[in-house]
Design an enzyme around this catalytic site. Structure first.
Site, PDB file in Angstrom:
ATOM      1  CB  CYS A  12     -20.014  -0.684 -10.021  1.00 12.59           C
ATOM      2  SG  CYS A  12     -19.114   0.628 -10.796  1.00 12.59           S
ATOM      3  CB  CYS A  88     -19.423  -4.461  -9.175  1.00 11.87           C
ATOM      4  SG  CYS A  88     -19.587  -3.410  -7.756  1.00 11.87           S
ATOM      5  CB  CYS A  96     -28.538   0.340  -1.649  1.00 11.32           C
ATOM      6  SG  CYS A  96     -27.571  -0.698  -2.744  1.00 11.32           S
TER       7      CYS A  96
END
Length: 167
Positions: A12, A88, A96
């Site tokens: 998250c 989230c 990422c």
């Protein structure tokens, strides 16, 4: 996936509540079959006291929990992940790092209890609700027949679990 255990990374943004709770749940409920970690794209640098209180009250181990950056798990010497699960919505939309080993990933969005406002009871309820949703999803995850599922079927199951509520 015939290793002695599988590694799971929960992500998250702040890595102070939801992903921390998920890490503790998976590590304890996984019975040694899984090793869970958590991280954030912009870690808060601390674990939310309400998350720690909730985990300790429910007798989950908290000694190793800390807020950390996801870059720690993209490093060459990091444990190789089998699964990367975002908890989230903000982290799900972020770019990422490239995870070594190309782990399977899915989004399991959970309302952020750290952002809850209101009375102490309302804030505690927000943490309890997040805990219950994550506990339910992790229980479903742990009961998947990993050895019998093909990669595409497993991915569909992971995505499906991300839509499950606590009820």
């Amino acid at each position: 996936m015939s290793k002695t255990h599988m590694n799971v990374l929960f992500i998250c943004t702040g890595n102070s509540a939801r992903s921390i709770i998920a890490e503790a749940l998976m590590n304890q409920l996984g019975g040694g079959r899984f090793r869970a970690y958590s991280a954030g794209s912009q870690p808060a640098g601390f674990v939310n006291p309400k998350a720690m209180e909730l985990l300790e009250r429910n007798r989950f181990r908290t000694g190793e929990l800390r807020s950390k950056n996801w870059d720690e798990f993209a490093a060459p010497d990091a444990p190789q992940m089998d699964f990367v699960l975002t908890v989230c919505d903000k982290a799900a939309g972020e770019v990422c790092p490239v995870w070594p080993g190309q782990p399977m990933s899915a989004h399991w969005g959970v309302e952020d209890p750290a952002g809850a406002t209101g009375t102490p009871e309302q804030i505690n309820k927000a943490f309890h609700d997040a805990f219950m949703v994550l506990q339910r999803r992790i229980a479903l995850f742990l009961n998947l027949p990993f050895e019998k599922l093909e990669k595409l079927s497993l991915l569909k199951e992971l995505q499906s679990i991300g839509k499950v509520t606590a009820e």
